[in-house]
Design a protein around this motif. Structure first.
Motif, PDB file in Angstrom:
ATOM      1  N   TRP A  71       0.826  -1.337   0.092  1.00  0.00           N
ATOM      2  CA  TRP A  71      -0.071  -0.042  -0.007  1.00  0.00           C
ATOM      3  C   TRP A  71       0.858   1.305  -0.051  1.00  0.00           C
ATOM      4  N   ASN A  72       1.794   1.238   0.742  1.00  0.00           N
ATOM      5  CA  ASN A  72       2.824   2.500   0.950  1.00  0.00           C
ATOM      6  C   ASN A  72       3.497   2.681  -0.580  1.00  0.00           C
ATOM      7  N   CYS A  75       0.445   3.160  -3.579  1.00  0.00           N
ATOM      8  CA  CYS A  75      -0.738   4.151  -3.464  1.00  0.00           C
ATOM      9  C   CYS A  75      -0.580   5.450  -4.410  1.00  0.00           C
ATOM     10  N   TYR A  78      -0.508   4.145  -8.267  1.00  0.00           N
ATOM     11  CA  TYR A  78      -1.849   3.600  -8.743  1.00  0.00           C
ATOM     12  C   TYR A  78      -3.056   4.034  -8.084  1.00  0.00           C
ATOM     13  N   LEU A  79      -2.958   4.989  -7.140  1.00  0.00           N
ATOM     14  CA  LEU A  79      -4.170   5.656  -6.532  1.00  0.00           C
ATOM     15  C   LEU A  79      -3.440   7.146  -6.301  1.00  0.00           C
ATOM     16  N   LYS A 264      -6.816  -2.378   2.200  1.00  0.00           N
ATOM     17  CA  LYS A 264      -6.273  -1.410   1.339  1.00  0.00           C
ATOM     18  C   LYS A 264      -5.270  -1.985   0.247  1.00  0.00           C
ATOM     19  N   SER A 265      -4.508  -2.953   0.706  1.00  0.00           N
ATOM     20  CA  SER A 265      -3.518  -3.477  -0.311  1.00  0.00           C
ATOM     21  C   SER A 265      -4.119  -4.236  -1.255  1.00  0.00           C
ATOM     22  N   ILE A 268      -5.351  -1.559  -4.067  1.00  0.00           N
ATOM     23  CA  ILE A 268      -4.162  -0.995  -4.739  1.00  0.00           C
ATOM     24  C   ILE A 268      -3.548  -1.880  -5.751  1.00  0.00           C
TER      25      ILE A 268
END
Length: 343
Positions: A71-72, A75, A78-79, A264-265, A268
């Protein structure tokens, strides 16, 4: 996920997965593969510990650490925060694919079921009589997530979770960088760009929801049908994600904070894999498609998983009184959609 996509993912996060120890550490690629297998198949930590010949606590710590790293690192790529030009592109895609002009995205909230957290009372207890955390998200016309908020108490309604989220506050304050109002195609009527949601969300000039009630007029009924077509994108985005990352099919037996990292992972990774091997991840027909008559045919993902539980419109918070201008914009858009049928 194809081998090429796996290698690309490893290139991004691999350096952060390397461990140094007096004993020979677990290889970074093994740690990443184990985590992806855990997310994609929903296998238990005990099963993976036997499969990879590791301790259960080791497997648990690896999955938690790697999901946070994914995620870190991803993100921001890709977000990312959406700028005005990107919103214009998303609006054009909704107009072409779903025949809804000035629409920039679809929003909805879903429940991620988990085991009852200790000493939590009724905070996580939802209307389905399950314990859960909420996942709020906006997606584009191609089922890519644009913004997410995870971790809110499952006992909250979509409206309250939306109002407490960062992108919800920015949308309500008109600080989301949406494009300036513009004229509808083949019309002189100028309306703002907007996000579409269901009855759980408040009506705003930049947030359209369906008309409430039954026995509606032809204009209102047609508007609700056209709005529903575009809003299906977020339901399909959730459906594709759960069908491919089956960790979300079963209750998450972990602390809510750990569950938030998992969710969250997965979000993403959905965007990542869809971009790099979308033809295999979500081939044509896997999501809902519109036929030549404008009717929507259900996608294959619905045969693999059930739609994620959402908040019932009958229990949403009341008192979200919209400004008169928001009603006028919805009425104007409804009349336009009635006069301009789906080609």
């Amino acid at each position: 996920m194809t081998p090429a996509a796996f290698d690309k993912l490893y290139d991004v996060v691999g350096k952060l997965l390397v461990k140094k120890s007096l004993r020979q550490p677990i290889a970074a690629k093994c740690r990443l593969f184990l985590t992806l297998m855990y997310l994609a198949h929903g296998s238990s930590h005990f099963y993976l510990s036997r499969l990879f010949r590791m301790g259960v606590s080791t497997v648990r710590s690896i999955t938690q650490e790697v999901t946070q790293i994914i995620w870190n690192k991803l993100c921001g790529i890709y977000l990312p925060e959406v700028d005005e030009n990107s919103w214009k592109q998303y609006s054009n895609e909704f107009k072409i694919q779903w025949n809804l002009p000035n629409c920039c995205g679809a929003i909805d909230g879903k429940h991620i079921t988990l085991e009852c957290p200790p000493k939590s009372g009724s905070l996580y207890f939802n209307y389905k009589k399950q314990h859960s955390i909420s996942l709020m998200a906006i997606c584009d016309a191609n089922y890519n997530f644009l913004a997410v908020d995870a971790g809110a108490y499952g006992g909250n309604s979509d409206g309250s979770v939306f109002a407490a989220s960062e992108f919800g506050r920015r949308l309500l304050r008109d600080e989301l960088n949406l494009p300036s109002p513009c004229a509808l195609p083949r019309s002189e009527h100028i309306i703002p760009h907007y996000i579409v949601g269901d009855a759980a969300f408040p009506l705003k000039s930049n947030l359209m929801r369906p008309y409430p009630g039954r026995n509606l007029s032809l204009t209102k009924e047609n508007f609700n049908r056209r709005l529903s077509r575009a809003r299906r994108t977020i339901e399909n985005a959730f459906g594709i994600m759960v069908a491919r990352w089956r960790i979300l099919k079963s209750p998450l037996i972990m602390h809510p904070m750990s569950a938030e990292h998992i969710v969250k992972s997965v979000v993403i990774l959905h965007n990542f894999v869809k971009q790099h091997c979308g033809s295999q991840y979500a081939p044509r027909g896997f999501a809902d498609i519109a036929n030549e008559d404008g009717d929507v045919q259900e996608g294959e993902w619905r045969k693999l998983v059930e739609p994620m539980a959402s908040v019932s419109a009958g229990i949403v918070q009341r008192g979200n009184n919209a400004a008169r201008s928001a009603y006028d914009i919805r009425d104007l858009l409804a009349q336009y959609l009635l006069e301009n049928k789906i080609p």
